[in-house]
Design a protein around this motif. Sequence first.
Motif, PDB file in Angstrom:
ATOM      1  N   ASN A   1       0.808  -1.217   0.000  1.00  0.00           N
ATOM      2  CA  ASN A   1       0.000   0.000   0.000  1.00  0.00           C
ATOM      3  C   ASN A   1       0.842   1.268   0.000  1.00  0.00           C
ATOM      4  OD1 ASN A   1       0.736  -0.701   2.721  1.00  0.00           O
ATOM      5  ND2 ASN A   1      -0.633   0.936   3.423  1.00  0.00           N
ATOM      6  N   ILE A   2       2.124   1.140   0.322  1.00  0.00           N
ATOM      7  CA  ILE A   2       3.052   2.261   0.203  1.00  0.00           C
ATOM      8  C   ILE A   2       4.252   1.793  -0.614  1.00  0.00           C
ATOM      9  CG2 ILE A   2       2.314   3.334   2.375  1.00  0.00           C
ATOM     10  CD1 ILE A   2       4.827   2.203   3.674  1.00  0.00           C
TER      11      ILE A   2
ATOM     12  N   TRP B   1      11.754  -5.549  -8.524  1.00  0.00           N
ATOM     13  CA  TRP B   1      11.682  -6.087  -9.887  1.00  0.00           C
ATOM     14  C   TRP B   1      10.242  -6.323 -10.324  1.00  0.00           C
ATOM     15  CZ3 TRP B   1       9.302 -10.588 -11.174  1.00  0.00           C
ATOM     16  CH2 TRP B   1       9.217 -11.618 -10.243  1.00  0.00           C
ATOM     17  N   ARG B   2       9.349  -6.579  -9.361  1.00  0.00           N
ATOM     18  CA  ARG B   2       7.954  -6.839  -9.705  1.00  0.00           C
ATOM     19  C   ARG B   2       7.245  -5.592 -10.233  1.00  0.00           C
ATOM     20  NH1 ARG B   2       6.330 -11.828  -7.674  1.00  0.00           N
ATOM     21  NH2 ARG B   2       7.774 -12.733  -6.155  1.00  0.00           N
ATOM     22  N   VAL B   3       7.766  -4.425  -9.893  1.00  0.00           N
ATOM     23  CA  VAL B   3       7.147  -3.184 -10.362  1.00  0.00           C
ATOM     24  C   VAL B   3       8.020  -2.486 -11.404  1.00  0.00           C
ATOM     25  CG1 VAL B   3       5.783  -2.862  -8.273  1.00  0.00           C
ATOM     26  CG2 VAL B   3       8.084  -1.899  -8.373  1.00  0.00           C
ATOM     27  N   SER B   4       8.923  -3.254 -12.027  1.00  0.00           N
ATOM     28  CA  SER B   4       9.782  -2.746 -13.095  1.00  0.00           C
ATOM     29  C   SER B   4       9.364  -3.407 -14.404  1.00  0.00           C
ATOM     30  CB  SER B   4      11.255  -3.051 -12.801  1.00  0.00           C
ATOM     31  OG  SER B   4      11.640  -2.496 -11.561  1.00  0.00           O
TER      32      SER B   4
ATOM     33  N   ILE C   1       0.478   4.132  -6.304  1.00  0.00           N
ATOM     34  CA  ILE C   1       1.848   4.572  -6.038  1.00  0.00           C
ATOM     35  C   ILE C   1       2.408   5.002  -7.393  1.00  0.00           C
ATOM     36  CG2 ILE C   1       4.108   3.944  -5.102  1.00  0.00           C
ATOM     37  CD1 ILE C   1       1.746   3.872  -3.086  1.00  0.00           C
ATOM     38  N   GLU C   2       2.524   6.309  -7.590  1.00  0.00           N
ATOM     39  CA  GLU C   2       2.777   6.850  -8.923  1.00  0.00           C
ATOM     40  C   GLU C   2       4.067   6.327  -9.551  1.00  0.00           C
ATOM     41  OE1 GLU C   2       2.555  11.090  -8.812  1.00  0.00           O
ATOM     42  OE2 GLU C   2       0.442  11.129  -8.192  1.00  0.00           O
ATOM     43  N   SER C   3       5.061   6.031  -8.731  1.00  0.00           N
ATOM     44  CA  SER C   3       6.337   5.570  -9.275  1.00  0.00           C
ATOM     45  C   SER C   3       6.216   4.204  -9.936  1.00  0.00           C
ATOM     46  CB  SER C   3       7.387   5.507  -8.156  1.00  0.00           C
ATOM     47  OG  SER C   3       6.984   4.598  -7.139  1.00  0.00           O
ATOM     48  N   ARG C   4       5.121   3.494  -9.699  1.00  0.00           N
ATOM     49  CA  ARG C   4       4.934   2.172 -10.316  1.00  0.00           C
ATOM     50  C   ARG C   4       4.407   2.256 -11.744  1.00  0.00           C
ATOM     51  NH1 ARG C   4       2.150  -0.271  -4.818  1.00  0.00           N
ATOM     52  NH2 ARG C   4       4.125  -0.489  -3.666  1.00  0.00           N
ATOM     53  N   ALA C   5       3.890   3.391 -12.128  1.00  0.00           N
ATOM     54  CA  ALA C   5       3.374   3.550 -13.488  1.00  0.00           C
ATOM     55  C   ALA C   5       4.491   3.281 -14.491  1.00  0.00           C
ATOM     56  CB  ALA C   5       2.820   4.961 -13.670  1.00  0.00           C
ATOM     57  N   PRO C   6       4.188   2.604 -15.605  1.00  0.00           N
ATOM     58  CA  PRO C   6       2.854   2.264 -16.120  1.00  0.00           C
ATOM     59  C   PRO C   6       2.256   0.979 -15.550  1.00  0.00           C
ATOM     60  CG  PRO C   6       4.486   1.527 -17.680  1.00  0.00           C
ATOM     61  CD  PRO C   6       5.240   2.218 -16.573  1.00  0.00           C
ATOM     62  N   LEU C   7       2.952   0.333 -14.609  1.00  0.00           N
ATOM     63  CA  LEU C   7       2.405  -0.892 -14.038  1.00  0.00           C
ATOM     64  C   LEU C   7       1.378  -0.554 -12.972  1.00  0.00           C
ATOM     65  CD1 LEU C   7       5.526  -3.203 -13.740  1.00  0.00           C
ATOM     66  CD2 LEU C   7       4.023  -2.774 -15.695  1.00  0.00           C
ATOM     67  N   GLU C   8       0.331  -1.359 -12.916  1.00  0.00           N
ATOM     68  CA  GLU C   8      -0.785  -1.110 -12.000  1.00  0.00           C
ATOM     69  C   GLU C   8      -0.557  -1.794 -10.651  1.00  0.00           C
ATOM     70  OE1 GLU C   8      -1.282  -5.159 -13.043  1.00  0.00           O
ATOM     71  OE2 GLU C   8      -0.894  -3.449 -14.362  1.00  0.00           O
ATOM     72  N   ASP C   9      -1.044  -1.151  -9.585  1.00  0.00           N
ATOM     73  CA  ASP C   9      -1.111  -1.823  -8.292  1.00  0.00           C
ATOM     74  C   ASP C   9      -2.564  -2.090  -7.884  1.00  0.00           C
ATOM     75  OD1 ASP C   9      -1.824   0.805  -7.555  1.00  0.00           O
ATOM     76  OD2 ASP C   9       0.162   1.219  -6.712  1.00  0.00           O
TER      77      ASP C   9
END
Length: 391
Positions: free
Chosen positions: A178-179, A190-193, A233-241
């Motif tokens: 969540n954060i 790596w999961r959010v890259s 969490i904006e830094s994860r874009a373009p990947l969705e959370d």
Amino acid sequence: MFNEERRFEQPIRWAMVGGGRGSQIGYSHRSAAQRDNLFQLVAGAFDLDAQRCKEFGTNVGVSEDRCYSNYQEMFTKESQREDGIQAVSIATPNSTHYEICKAALEANIHVICEKPITFTTEQAEELKALSIEKNRVLGVMYGYTGFPMVQQAREMVKRGDLGDIRVVNMTFAHGFHNIEHEKNDPGLKWRVSPEVSGPTYVLGDVGTHAFYLCELITGLEVKRLSCMRQSFIESRAPLEDNAHVMMEFESGAVGTLWASAVNAGAMHQQKIRIVGEKASIEWWDEHPNQLKYEVQGEAPRVLDRGMGYLYNDVDGVASNRIGGGHAEGYFESWANLYHRFALAFQAADNDDQEALANLWYPDVNAGIEGVRLCEKCVESTDQNAAWVDYK
């Protein structure tokens, strides 16, 4: 009850790529594979660091000379041994799955791979064709489907206990990310890259689990879908959370899928509710030994694993490892799947195509559909949640 007397003349000689020191998923694979003495861990490329690989491998009982610095070396040298590996499990980041699967199949090695097996359906279909050509099994580790009550749910749908299926509600929405935990967590980073994870995050990571439960239990085929994805969490874009998917099935049934890593306060919340014309069932992975069964006009009931009123003549349901009332969980589910993978490997080695066709396990087709789900959700999102054809 589970048949603990089932044995092969020799355990399947088995290896791992990835899953080394500190890997929770690696431990899950090793615990499951060796539970029933059908597999023996004899080799591994456990770590990109050769010294760490040897240290870890020898600590878990692998000979030092069979702890390899990379998977290419392992497949080459093991194929030259009379006692070389027969199967391999792949527990590495997503971006490596395709190339390692392909190399293993080309070396005539059976494969169990973490999902997603590839980034694209084209690559996944290529692996399927190669597995058929080589007569090797490519299984996918959908670890929650080994629970006996999932098989009970599948059989209830098959036998018509619910009537025609109308609605399927799928959820896998935890709150652990969540954060921006990835700042201090390489395993999450790596999961959010995108270059490592692929085109999605939560849809591929957890959404595919819930979706495969739907496929397995109901047998429904998606006709079209619409998807919204968010990166809270904006830094994860373009990947969705977080993602919401609406589905229409070929039968006329409808479904929804909520996949999330930002459902603050929730553990897994992996649930599937299947609504038929006569009754509904609901399964929750945090309480895997129970299945809710609600018939219209009757008092709701809870079915418990291991009880005589279940469909115990079905092999999947009869995989109870201990009597009813005792808690079975995650490791038992994984072990049940590894047991099935072993039977599939044996059938392929014996060229018993009939046995292979009649044996359920999460196969390459399950892997293909997981990849397709992610592709189609991205396609829909890129068109402002437009409805897109599934195939």
